[in-house]
Motif scaffolding. Structure first.
Motif: not given
Length: 204
Positions: A95-100
């Motif tokens: 979630y923090y690295l790719a947004g999903f």
């Protein structure tokens, strides 16, 4: 691969490697599920000597454990990390690295875990990029007798790729959330510990 459920909790002033593994194990347990009353009492009673940053942060967590009940912490955990619909705080690295969720960082993590001979147990529902699982992997890489995988080089590579890019953001989000009473000091301890790890790996 299982999430740590350590029987012994120690402040990070013991033997360096043992203390590192123990603290990763404690953080894994606290982030994986709300602690039992026994766990709260055990952490509250653990010795804590010295006045360093980690000792001070541990003291805050110890005090929080001493004043909390398991029911209170369970309600807070559910409000912060489970909730209805989207949780207040996401505990997954993708979630923090790719947004999903379930994105490329998770695929890369699974490749690295396979290389280490680790895989998620069938009864575990959380994906491997859960902060608790990553802390448990670090505990394994420190404490394992398998020198092929459990060594400083592997620790540095794993931490640098799968934890360092996002854990501070997670800790800041927890600390800033007004619902985080018990987990705010837990987040401060985690952030202080991760920063020490980053500095140590930079010098390695």
């Amino acid at each position: 691969m299982t999430t740590a459920q350590p029987l012994k909790f120690e402040a990070p002033d013991q033997g360096e490697e043992t203390a590192r593994a123990d603290l990763y194990g404690v953080l894994a347990s606290l982030f994986y599920a709300p602690p039992s009353q026994h766990m709260l009492e055990t952490i509250a009673a653990a010795p804590n000597e010295g006045d360093g940053v980690l000792q001070q942060a541990w003291g805050e967590v110890s005090a929080a454990c001493a004043s909390a009940s398991a029911e209170q912490v369970r309600d807070e955990y559910d409000s912060l990390f489970i909730g209805v619909g989207k949780p207040e705080i996401i505990l997954y690295g993708s979630y923090y690295l790719a947004g999903f969720m379930m994105e490329k960082p998770l695929a890369a993590l699974r490749t690295d875990l396979a290389r280490l001979g680790l895989e998620r147990e069938q009864h575990v529902s959380e994906s491997e990029d859960h902060i608790a699982t990553l802390c448990e992997v670090m505990r394994y890489l420190i404490a394992s007798d398998d020198v092929t995988h459990a060594n400083l080089v592997t620790q540095k590579q794993f931490f640098g790729q799968h934890l360092q890019p996002w854990v501070s953001q997670l800790c800041d989000a927890i600390e800033a959330n007004p619902q985080a009473v018990f987990y705010a000091p837990v987040a401060r301890l985690a952030k202080a510990f991760f920063e020490v790890e980053m500095q140590a790996f930079d010098m390695a």
